[in-house]
Enzyme design. Structure first.
Site, PDB file in Angstrom:
ATOM      1  N   SER A  29       0.823  -1.210   0.000  1.00 14.69           N
ATOM      2  CA  SER A  29       0.000   0.000   0.000  1.00 14.69           C
ATOM      3  C   SER A  29       0.856   1.259   0.000  1.00 14.69           C
ATOM      4  O   SER A  29       0.701   2.134  -0.852  1.00 14.69           O
ATOM      5  CB  SER A  29      -0.917  -0.005   1.232  1.00 14.69           C
ATOM      6  OG  SER A  29      -1.725  -1.146   1.236  1.00 14.69           O
TER       7      SER A  29
ATOM      8  N   VAL B  82      13.801  -9.449   1.001  1.00 18.28           N
ATOM      9  CA  VAL B  82      14.829  -8.721   1.746  1.00 18.28           C
ATOM     10  C   VAL B  82      15.540  -9.639   2.726  1.00 18.28           C
ATOM     11  O   VAL B  82      16.588  -9.278   3.285  1.00 18.28           O
ATOM     12  CB  VAL B  82      14.215  -7.518   2.488  1.00 18.28           C
ATOM     13  CG1 VAL B  82      13.729  -6.462   1.507  1.00 18.28           C
ATOM     14  CG2 VAL B  82      13.090  -7.958   3.426  1.00 18.28           C
TER      15      VAL B  82
ATOM     16  N   ALA C 297      10.301  -0.152   2.460  1.00 17.14           N
ATOM     17  CA  ALA C 297       8.920  -0.305   2.920  1.00 17.14           C
ATOM     18  C   ALA C 297       8.529  -1.765   3.071  1.00 17.14           C
ATOM     19  O   ALA C 297       7.383  -2.066   3.424  1.00 17.14           O
ATOM     20  CB  ALA C 297       7.960   0.390   1.947  1.00 17.14           C
TER      21      ALA C 297
ATOM     22  N   LYS D 244       3.232  -6.295   8.536  1.00 15.17           N
ATOM     23  CA  LYS D 244       2.651  -5.192   9.299  1.00 15.17           C
ATOM     24  C   LYS D 244       1.384  -5.550  10.064  1.00 15.17           C
ATOM     25  O   LYS D 244       0.915  -4.755  10.879  1.00 15.17           O
ATOM     26  CB  LYS D 244       2.355  -4.019   8.365  1.00 15.17           C
ATOM     27  CG  LYS D 244       1.244  -4.302   7.368  1.00 15.17           C
ATOM     28  CD  LYS D 244       0.875  -3.039   6.607  1.00 15.17           C
ATOM     29  CE  LYS D 244      -0.353  -3.274   5.735  1.00 15.17           C
ATOM     30  NZ  LYS D 244      -0.808  -2.047   5.086  1.00 15.17           N
TER      31      LYS D 244
ATOM     32  N   SER E 249       8.643   3.361   8.912  1.00 19.79           N
ATOM     33  CA  SER E 249       8.342   2.753  10.203  1.00 19.79           C
ATOM     34  C   SER E 249       6.871   2.985  10.560  1.00 19.79           C
ATOM     35  O   SER E 249       6.054   3.339   9.693  1.00 19.79           O
ATOM     36  CB  SER E 249       9.268   3.314  11.286  1.00 19.79           C
ATOM     37  OG  SER E 249       9.101   2.599  12.494  1.00 19.79           O
TER      38      SER E 249
ATOM     39  N   LYS F 151       3.428   2.398  15.913  1.00 19.18           N
ATOM     40  CA  LYS F 151       3.369   1.301  16.884  1.00 19.18           C
ATOM     41  C   LYS F 151       4.738   0.977  17.465  1.00 19.18           C
ATOM     42  O   LYS F 151       4.845   0.181  18.409  1.00 19.18           O
ATOM     43  CB  LYS F 151       2.748   0.060  16.241  1.00 19.18           C
ATOM     44  CG  LYS F 151       1.294   0.261  15.835  1.00 19.18           C
ATOM     45  CD  LYS F 151       0.740  -0.975  15.143  1.00 19.18           C
ATOM     46  CE  LYS F 151      -0.725  -0.757  14.765  1.00 19.18           C
ATOM     47  NZ  LYS F 151      -0.905   0.337  13.795  1.00 19.18           N
TER      48      LYS F 151
ATOM     49  N   ASN G  71      -1.998   5.441  11.246  1.00 14.57           N
ATOM     50  CA  ASN G  71      -2.964   4.641  10.499  1.00 14.57           C
ATOM     51  C   ASN G  71      -3.163   5.262   9.127  1.00 14.57           C
ATOM     52  O   ASN G  71      -3.484   6.439   9.008  1.00 14.57           O
ATOM     53  CB  ASN G  71      -4.304   4.572  11.236  1.00 14.57           C
ATOM     54  CG  ASN G  71      -4.189   3.780  12.530  1.00 14.57           C
ATOM     55  OD1 ASN G  71      -3.480   2.786  12.575  1.00 14.57           O
ATOM     56  ND2 ASN G  71      -4.871   4.220  13.562  1.00 14.57           N
TER      57      ASN G  71
ATOM     58  N   GLY H 123      -7.299   3.486   4.024  1.00 16.08           N
ATOM     59  CA  GLY H 123      -7.419   2.760   2.768  1.00 16.08           C
ATOM     60  C   GLY H 123      -6.294   1.805   2.473  1.00 16.08           C
ATOM     61  O   GLY H 123      -6.296   1.159   1.426  1.00 16.08           O
TER      62      GLY H 123
ATOM     63  N   VAL I 199      -8.924  -0.815   8.485  1.00 15.91           N
ATOM     64  CA  VAL I 199     -10.312  -1.063   8.827  1.00 15.91           C
ATOM     65  C   VAL I 199     -11.268  -0.686   7.703  1.00 15.91           C
ATOM     66  O   VAL I 199     -12.302  -1.326   7.522  1.00 15.91           O
ATOM     67  CB  VAL I 199     -10.674  -0.298  10.128  1.00 15.91           C
ATOM     68  CG1 VAL I 199     -10.589   1.212   9.916  1.00 15.91           C
ATOM     69  CG2 VAL I 199     -12.051  -0.695  10.615  1.00 15.91           C
TER      70      VAL I 199
END
Length: 448
Positions: free
Chosen positions: A267, A317, A338, A342, A381, A384, A421, A424, A429
């Site tokens: 994403s 990776v 990236a 997650k 990152s 969280k 967050n 999309g 969510v």
């Protein structure tokens, strides 16, 4: 013509001249007011006003003719003429519309079993009324508006085209269940984003399909139709306008640079690739282990930017040798890292995979960046990682520590950015809610 109970014969001799003048003048007035140009199936107050104006002008001209007539007709004929003209001109035209509306409604009642969805409209104003009217007069629209919602207390209990206004926004959940609503249309073109967000937060609990009028300019331009309604986007849930940044200035440093994005099919990684691609890099290298995502973003970028020097590599990776080979061959100037696991619940069940992919994967890419002289390394990152309470957050905090340690000793500039967050993004969510909602609607129609 009656005058004191008798026919005024002398007046009848001049009536032919009066009628000829009235017919010609009335036709002129009707043409000037465009009565012959209107589609009477959509006749409204504007058309009615034009009919009244044309009839009054014709009556005034009748009065003028009467004054020059040698025999003065009774004053009652003026009122009779206006009344008869209104009945004939307005009655014929609006009668046609009423007959069509009756036939359409009768047809809709007869096909009740074919109704695709029951609709609630939020906003009992002009916009809501126009949407309702379109569902009533368009046979191909298999939707039934069952109720209105409006916070205006003076409208509660009233009806618009026989559809009730059942209450304010606090009653959305209750009324949606009562009327078995499938879709909710938000017809409030003038409210701000915060109010839209409040309404959407209530509506999303109904599991109904949501659509909204894009903005007030559709209302001002009289463009309120079902086709103008758009699906609710994730930005609508922000409750504020999205922050606009000057991406050209921010992404200017990637111009004419060789840029590598690990996890480029995800994403965040794919959006980074889109922004980088439009900033004219010398070369863009997408690295991802998941071939489907990598293939999708590759096709998209090739279609939008046919001159882009794009390479898409399927690699993990975790594989240090493969990562070293890629860096040795392409010599990237900038690396966006990236690639990571997650999803918090999955990583709780597979902590070893989180460590292997997030921590050791980052270590492999960071080592290669240092060894092959990358100018800048950016770690994607997460928030969280702040005082982590789960495996995913802890693994990303370790990634940050790796980057910080390399930055102290390497010529490469190592930085980390923490994303909150992301609306999309995969697994967030909003897509989960939309997917669940779509499945529920499909199951409902299938069972019906």
């Amino acid at each position: 013509i009656a005058y004191n109970g008798h026919i005024e014969l002398s007046f009848l001799r001049y009536s032919y001249y009066l009628l000829s003048g009235l017919i010609v003048s009335s036709l002129i007035f009707f043409v000037l007011l465009r009565l012959y140009d209107s589609l009477w199936r959509y006749a409204s107050v504007n058309e009615l006003l034009n009919v009244i104006i044309a009839s009054v002008l014709s009556t005034i001209f009748y009065c003028i003719l009467c004054t020059i007539c040698p025999v003065t007709p009774p004053i009652s004929t003026v009122f009779l003429y206006l009344l008869i003209l209104l009945m004939l001109v307005g009655g014929a035209r609006f009668g046609y519309r009423f007959l069509r509306l009756y036939a359409t409604r009768h047809h809709l009642l007869g096909r009740g079993e074919h109704i695709e969805s029951r609709v609630m409209i939020i906003g009992a104003g002009s916009a809501g009324e126009k949407i309702l009217r379109e569902t009533l007069v368009t046979p191909k629209i298999n939707k039934e508006v069952v109720c209105f919602i409006d916070d205006d207390l003076s409208k509660k209990g009233r009806r618009i085209h026989n559809v009730p206004v059942v209450g304010g926004k606090n009653e959305i959940l209750q009324q949606a269940e009562k009327y078995h609503v499938d879709e909710i249309y938000i017809a409030l073109p003038s409210i701000d984003d915060k109010e839209v967000s409040e309404i959407l937060n209530i509506c999303k609990e109904t599991k109904c399909k949501l659509k909204k009028l894009p903005g007030i300019y559709q209302f001002l331009n009289d463009e309120i139709t079902l086709e103008k309604l758009k699906d609710v986007e994730v930005q609508d849930l922000l409750g504020r306008d999205p922050i606009k940044v000057n991406l050209e200035e921010i992404m200017g440093y990637v111009q004419d640079k060789v840029v590598m994005v690990t996890g480029g099919g995800g994403s965040i990684g794919s959006e980074l690739c889109r922004q980088i691609a439009k900033s004219h890099p010398k070369q863009l290298i997408i690295v991802d282990i998941y071939e489907n995502n990598a293939y999708d973003i590759q096709l998209e970028l090739q279609r939008k930017y046919p001159k882009l020097n794009l390479e898409t590599m399927i690699a993990s990776v975790r594989d240090q040798n493969k990562i070293n080979d890629l860096f040795a061959y392409y010599h990237p100037d900038i690396v966006y890292h990236a690639a990571a696991h997650k999803h918090v619940p999955l990583m709780e069940d597979a902590p070893h995979e989180a460590i292997k992919n997030n921590v050791f994967g980052t270590l492999n890419v960071a080592k290669a960046a240092d060894q092959y002289g990358v100018k800048k390394f950016i770690l994607i990152s997460t928030d969280k990682a702040v005082n982590p309470t789960n495996i995913m957050g802890a693994s990303k905090r370790l990634c940050e520590m790796i980057v910080q340690s390399f930055d102290k000793k390497s010529k490469t500039e190592f930085v980390a950015v923490r994303f909150g967050n992301v609306l999309g993004s995969n697994g967030s969510v909003i897509p989960l809610f939309k997917k669940t909602n779509s499945k529920r609607r499909a199951n409902y129609y299938y069972s019906s």
